[in-house]
Design an enzyme around this catalytic site. Structure first.
Site, PDB file in Angstrom:
ATOM      1  N   TYR A 142      -7.730   5.338   2.281  1.00 25.51           N
ATOM      2  CA  TYR A 142      -8.458   6.738   2.020  1.00 25.51           C
ATOM      3  C   TYR A 142      -9.963   7.010   1.420  1.00 25.51           C
ATOM      4  CZ  TYR A 142      -3.278   7.319   2.892  1.00 25.51           C
ATOM      5  OH  TYR A 142      -1.443   6.526   2.629  1.00 25.51           O
ATOM      6  N   LYS A 193      -2.614  -6.887   7.906  1.00 19.79           N
ATOM      7  CA  LYS A 193      -2.783  -7.214   9.151  1.00 19.79           C
ATOM      8  C   LYS A 193      -3.486  -8.075   9.454  1.00 19.79           C
ATOM      9  CE  LYS A 193      -1.036  -4.385  12.324  1.00 19.79           C
ATOM     10  NZ  LYS A 193       0.330  -5.407  12.815  1.00 19.79           N
ATOM     11  N   ASP A 226       3.345  -4.591   9.186  1.00 26.16           N
ATOM     12  CA  ASP A 226       4.768  -4.052  10.042  1.00 26.16           C
ATOM     13  C   ASP A 226       5.942  -4.761   9.491  1.00 26.16           C
ATOM     14  OD1 ASP A 226       3.226  -6.028  11.661  1.00 26.16           O
ATOM     15  OD2 ASP A 226       3.589  -5.663  12.890  1.00 26.16           O
ATOM     16  N   ASP A 250       1.131   2.825   0.635  1.00 22.42           N
ATOM     17  CA  ASP A 250       1.742   4.629   0.468  1.00 22.42           C
ATOM     18  C   ASP A 250       3.069   4.649   1.423  1.00 22.42           C
ATOM     19  OD1 ASP A 250       2.280   6.902   0.327  1.00 22.42           O
ATOM     20  OD2 ASP A 250       0.382   7.149   1.552  1.00 22.42           O
ATOM     21  N   ASP A 254       7.815   4.036   0.289  1.00 21.22           N
ATOM     22  CA  ASP A 254       7.824   5.030   0.607  1.00 21.22           C
ATOM     23  C   ASP A 254       9.663   4.571   1.186  1.00 21.22           C
ATOM     24  OD1 ASP A 254       6.961   7.264  -0.404  1.00 21.22           O
ATOM     25  OD2 ASP A 254       6.447   8.251   1.307  1.00 21.22           O
TER      26      ASP A 254
END
Ligand code: NAD
Length: 370
Positions: A142, A193, A226, A250, A254
């Site tokens: 970001y 990852k 993942d 993020d 959620d």
């Protein structure tokens, strides 16, 4: 009794309504001698833009810098849809995070027994769930440069975001996660990852090194981000503290949030670096939800996310663990007794408004400590 300075920034929409209930509870803890909380109030978001033409004024930023903790409500709403981008309500929150150096975002996902049926998963999968996601908040994709959309010679366009982490950034968020795990079930899961990303390779190396050198007594596991998303839905109770970068955090936070039912229940904390002289950290506590313009002014918003955010402040900024436990217990009991705001209502429950929910939590605090 130590004096602790709280800066209250209620913000917009339902922010002032839910923060009003928190202020009652802060007053109760002051009267009980937990700390002499001194409350200052400021403006942030659209309300600050209306008053000063900025989403937070320099004077309120100075108050935030001087506070022991900032309690933040929510910002935004359709009224400010057309203000210049740099002055939009959310810019006030981003400036607070940046200027206070709040690099560690803590989001607990706790499933209250009385609300297990409200989750989209089977009650037995979420009942008793208590996990803490520690998300890196000021680095990663970001913020990394270059970050741009360029037009190529053939007229097509190319967009670039840059995932970027340094050793120091990974070390400090890792230490926060291990320290927190030691106060809980002593386990850290680190998600990245490394199979396809260089930043993941470095992340895994640094976490492993910090673990070996400083926290070998805490259990550590590495999980691909993942797979972690899948595991959160399949068997979330396997996790205790989950540490991850800004982008994966993020998304994973959620997912974890929705395991517990409603946005109106979810607190968060954002912490800065520890000051070596005082041992204190800059800190901001806020509900995960936004300003909920659709219900603002109706007196029906759920104040529990914001009240629980204050419980996190008691726990992490003021080390008042017994007080935080008491407040969490009061919330659990009020829900167990069948009291609900409209967003979490179900069969055989009694629906109340924002103020009545705050008063019920206060009454339960009084009863528990009688
Ligand atoms: P939202 O979280 O404000 O609301 C989503 C839905 O959840 C709405 O139906 C709302 O009524 C409900 N809800 C949220 N909190 C609730 C509570 N405490 N009690 C009962 N119901 C609740 O998200 P949105 O509608 O996408 O955004 C509204 C505004 O809030 C936008 O301007 C957005 O930019 C802003 N926003 C701010 C923050 C923040 O301040 N940190 C976070 C998210 C969104």
């Amino acid at each position: 009794m130590a004096t602790q300075k709280l800066l209250v920034l209620p913000g917009d929409g339902i922010g002032p309504e839910v923060m009003g209930e928190v202020e009652k509870i802060v007053g109760w803890f002051t009267r009980r001698g937990v700390a002499a909380f001194e409350i200052e109030r400021g403006l942030v978001g659209g309300s600050a833009y209306d008053a000063h033409g900025e989403s937070i004024s320099n004077a309120d930023m100075a108050l935030a810098q001087a506070a022991d903790a900032v309690l933040f409500g929510a910002v935004g709403g359709p009224k400010w849809a057309d203000v210049p981008y740099s002055k939009r309500p959310e810019a006030g929150l981003l400036r607070l995070r940046r200027d206070l150096g709040l690099f560690a975002n803590l989001r607990p996902a706790i499933c209250f027994p009385a609300l297990a049926a409200a989750s989209s998963l089977k009650p037995e999968v979420v009942e008793g769930l208590d996990i803490l996601i520690v998300r890196e908040l000021t680095g990663g994709v970001y913020f990394g440069e270059p970050k741009e959309i360029v037009t190529l010679e053939d007229g097509s366009q190319r967009a670039v975001d840059t995932q970027l982490y340094t050793t120091g950034e990974i070390e400090r968020i890792t230490r926060v996660a291990f320290e927190l795990a030691k106060t809980r079930r002593n386990k850290v899961s680190s998600a990245e990852k490394h199979n396809v990303m260089k930043s993941g390779v470095l992340w895994k190396q640094v976490v492993t090194r910090v673990h070996k050198a400083e926290f070998a007594d805490v259990e550590l596991e590495h999980v691909l981000a993942d797979n972690c998303a899948m595991q959160l839905v399949r068997r979330p109770k396997q996790y205790d503290v989950l540490v991850t970068d800004n982008l994966f955090g993020d998304i994973l936070s959620d997912i974890a949030a929705m395991l517990t039912g409603s946005l109106g229940m979810l607190p968060s904390a954002s912490l800065g670096a520890e000051d070596p002289a005082t041992g204190k950290r800059k800190a901001l506590y806020e509900p995960v939800h936004g300003s909920a313009p659709d219900i603002a002014g109706k007196g029906i918003a759920n104040p529990i996310a914001t009240v629980s955010s204050f419980s996190m402040a008691l726990r992490y900024s003021f080390k008042a663990i017994a007080a935080a436990d008491l407040l969490d217990k009061a919330i659990t009991n009020v829900l167990a007794a069948g009291l609900r705001t409209a967003d979490i209502q179900s069969d055989n429950t009694h629906v109340v408004g924002t103020a009545a929910m705050g008063d019920a939590i206060l009454a339960e605090l009084e009863r528990l400590s009688a």
